[in-house]
Design an enzyme around this catalytic site. Structure first.
Site, short mmCIF file in Angstrom:
data_model
loop_
_atom_site.label_atom_id
_atom_site.label_comp_id
_atom_site.label_asym_id
_atom_site.label_seq_id
_atom_site.Cartn_x
_atom_site.Cartn_y
_atom_site.Cartn_z
N GLY A 25 0.83 -1.20 0.00
CA GLY A 25 0.00 0.00 0.00
C GLY A 25 0.86 1.24 0.00
O GLY A 25 2.07 1.19 -0.25
N ASP A 138 -9.15 3.07 13.17
CA ASP A 138 -9.34 2.64 11.78
C ASP A 138 -9.90 1.23 11.73
O ASP A 138 -9.47 0.40 10.94
CB ASP A 138 -8.02 2.71 11.01
CG ASP A 138 -8.22 2.69 9.49
OD1 ASP A 138 -9.35 2.99 9.04
OD2 ASP A 138 -7.26 2.37 8.77
#
Length: 748
Positions: A25, A138
């Site tokens: 990522g 998150d």
């Protein structure tokens, strides 16, 4: 899913050789790694350009800290980390299971029972974080891994301490819009109540396949999170009121994590029992595939060639929806699940006290071994299992002493179980710890617990014989007047030829709440005639420091006229000490180097000539003088540690880390054969193998493996949460025990 390494990926990070990419990522890459001993881990790293930023390095360090806080019970257990390296990295256990978003994509929305079980476990996970003043910030489906033992929360990249705003810009929204809290969406303080809001969003997704605020551009999602009403139309009606409270715009109106957990589920049953078969199949498939991964690296691209790897942030396509399989087949492919997963099995989920009918004659407990063509059956359940979630042991481990028709267990006291069903034959006799009873020739002996309302302050130590069928006292075998029977450090080491060998203390009781020993106490090793009750001989033992809890002896056994003991010194050093059974005189003693003394508490392997030691290198000491006759180190090139060994029918068996079961010639120390193992990296070397007539049993990952003594391959595997394993030849079972768990498997 694993994909090949790129040409510029590192070869190794720390002691971990990289095998494949698990994902990449904007912040970094996650790799599949393995040690030289075969331990498989997930390694998260930072991109070089990110690592150059001091704030990013600080975030990475905080991520490591948060992952350690949640631990292996609710998260991926941290194995190793180096946040200060040129390329910072974090190594955790490799979690066997799909992310929640993939599980829902393949299987569709989860049934209500699954959502309840999932939500209760996640609420407990968040509660553990919050109790340590950490918020995740998150929580989303892709950050939740679904395993057979419960969900694991991962990716703490933006987690931080509650009230710590040093790494958050004022007015900046940090997180994933679809699962943000309203306060997080406006850049305000996101505390524990914010994680509760995100948890509700995750559960809505699990139950419906979509988030509570739909899909769309980030700006649209942030607006709906702040001002819109959640879409709960497809949520099971029984869950709607609780999830609506969790999604309240006002943080003060949201329930606590403990309230959520209690309203969703009572913790009964195994977590896997609440999962759809397709999800269980995917867990088993992943557990199998990881052991087949070998390092593959793409060639460097030539000029003008297309890029060899997917773009950063992309995810590989989901595999075809797996074919459902029965729960009994769940672990057919999962014999190599890592030890960290096994530890997690004793986490949030508990079995209630129960006894279950298992495989009887002609059922799953019966099977044939035809040498190399032995039928392989995997993922089997135990014959029976029972649990006692309140059980605690203080000085000794849970060690069963089988007698015909009864299995004796330490369940906060001596208890008798039926070997065929696990049902209680008779209740607990309080006070008898596993180190205070012994069995010989079918007779049971135990140290009596004094009655403080009747007995004097320092009552003499009394030993009783016990009826194994009823638990009733048969007779008082001996009463030692020069002792304090109320000291819990008293030990009944073993019984042979109707002579009892004991560690006996005299002196004042320790203060309430202190350790079990005081330096002023006097301790002796004694031999007592079980027919007359007379002391045959006494030998002094070293004193224990105040507040110590370490027993004097780890194990003892009589061979001929020799009493072999594993004696633990105050400083933790273990020594093999051999006494003459007629006089008690020490014939010789030798050091026994072990990392954890508890690993050698299960017993002693010896014949008329030698005593055999493991828990490190495997070696033989001569009984006549204590001289080392031979020593052996693993020859397979993986690990360096043998389990404590088991001697059976002239063959010495041990488990080796990185290799599995091996058979050794006890006369020479040379290896006769090694298991043909497909999961060498997960062999437990903390307990010795159990040897039957046709199979040898030991723990590998979350399974108990039955290895054929003819073909040297695993003929059967059983799902287990046990930590210690004992063979009961009298009743034909292997007994698995943990702190609050007892189960039985067929011994053949």
């Amino acid at each position: 899913m694993p994909s090949p390494l790129t040409h510029d990926d590192p070869v190794a990070l720390g002691p971990y050789r990289l095998l494949a990419r698990l994902g990449s990522g904007g912040m970094g890459t996650v790799y599949l790694g393995r040690t030289a001993r075969g331990r498989t881990v997930a390694l998260k790293t930072m991109h070089a350009r990110i690592a150059a930023d001091p704030d990013s390095r600080t975030r990475f360090r905080l991520e490591v800290d948060a992952a350690r806080v949640i631990g292996g019970r609710y998260g991926a257990q941290v194995v190793d980390a180096d946040p200060h390296a040129e390329t910072p990295w974090l190594a955790t256990e490799y979690v066997f299971g799909p992310p929640l978003d993939d599980a829902v994509q393949w299987n569709g929305p989860l049934p209500e029972a699954s959502v309840r079980a999932l939500g209760a476990a996640l609420a407990n996970a968040l509660g553990q974080l919050h109790h340590s003043d950490v918020v995740h910030r998150d929580l989303k489906p892709s950050n939740i891994m679904v395993t057979a033992y419960g969900p694991k929360v991962i990716d703490f990249g933006i987690a931080r301490a509650i009230g710590d705003a040093r790494l958050t810009r004022t007015g900046a929204a940090v997180g994933t819009p679809a699962f943000m809290s309203p306060e997080q969406a406006t850049g305000q303080e996101h505390d524990a109540a914010g994680d509760v809001f995100a948890l509700a969003g995750v559960l809505v997704f699990a139950a419906t396949g979509h988030g509570p605020f739909g899909q769309g551009q980030p700006a649209d999602l942030l607006y709906r999170v702040r001002y819109g009403e959640p879409d709960l139309g497809d949520v099971p009606p029984a869950l709607t009121p609780l999830l609506a409270r969790c999604l309240a715009k006002d943080p003060g109106l949201r329930p606590t994590t403990s309230e959520i957990a209690s309203q969703l589920h009572d913790g009964s049953g195994e977590f896997a029992d609440h999962l759809p078969d397709a999800v269980l199949s995917e867990i088993g498939r992943r557990a199998s595939e990881v052991w087949a991964v070998t390092a593959q690296r793409m060639a460097a691209p030539t000029e003008g060639s297309p890029p060899p790897a997917p773009a950063e942030g992309s995810r590989p396509p989901a595999p075809a929806k797996p074919t459902p399989v029965s729960r009994r087949r769940l672990f057919a492919l999962g014999g190599g699940v890592a030890a960290g997963v096994a530890a997690a099995a004793g986490g949030f989920w508990y079995w209630r006290d129960q006894s279950g009918a298992g495989a009887g004659p002609g059922g799953q407990g019966e099977y044939a071994d035809n040498g190399a063509s032995a039928k392989r059956t995997t993922g089997l359940a135990p014959l029976w299992k029972v649990s006692d979630r309140n059980r605690q042991h203080e000085l000794g481990p849970l060690v069963p002493h089988p007698v015909p028709g009864t299995v004796l267990m330490d369940q906060g006291g001596l208890a008798g179980l039926a070997p065929r069903t696990g049902a209680a034959k008779w209740g607990v006799i309080s006070g008898a710890g596993s180190w205070q009873y012994a069995v010989a020739n079918g007779k049971v002996y135990r140290i009596e617990e004094p009655n403080p309302d009747v007995d004097q302050k320092h009552p003499p130590l009394a030993i009783h014989s016990v009826n194994s069928d009823s638990g009733g006292t048969l007779a008082t075998v001996a009463r030692l007047s020069d002792s304090n029977g109320s000291l819990r450090g008293n030990q009944l080491l073993c019984v042979a030829d109707e002579v009892l060998y004991l560690a006996v203390g005299d002196g004042a009781d320790p203060p309430s709440g202190a350790g079990e020993f005081r330096a002023s106490q006097k301790w002796t090793l004694r031999a007592v005639d079980g027919r007359t009750g007379k002391t045959l001989w006494t030998r002094p033992l070293p004193s224990r420091r105040n507040d110590s809890n370490r027993l004097h002896f780890l194990a003892a056994r009589v061979v001929g006229n020799r009493l072999i003991t594993l004696q633990e010194r105050e400083e933790g050093a273990v020594r093999v000490v051999l006494h003459n059974t007629r006089t008690g005189a020490v014939s010789w003693e030798a050091p026994y180097s072990v990392d954890d003394p508890e690993t050698v508490r299960e017993g002693i392997s010896a014949d008329t000539s030698h005593v055999y030691l493991g828990a490190g290198q495997l070696r033989a000491l001569r009984l006549s003088d204590g001289r080392q006759v031979w020593s052996s180190r693993p020859t397979h090139g993986y690990g360096e540690t043998y389990s404590p060994p088991t001697l059976k029918s002239g063959v010495l068996y041990a488990v080796v880390d990185g290799a599995g079961l091996v058979a050794v010639d006890p006369r020479s120390g040379k290896q006769r054969w090694a298991e043909k193992s497909d999961t060498p990296g997960n062999a437990f070397v903390t307990c010795r193998p159990v040897i039957g007539a046709r199979f040898a049993y030991y723990k590998n990952g979350v399974t108990l493996r039955a290895v054929s003594l003819a073909s040297h391959t695993a003929a059967r595997t059983y799902v287990t949460s046990g930590e210690q394993f004992f063979g009961d030849e009298q009743n034909g079972i292997v007994i698995a025990v943990a702190n609050n768990y007892v189960a039985a498997y067929p011994l053949a």
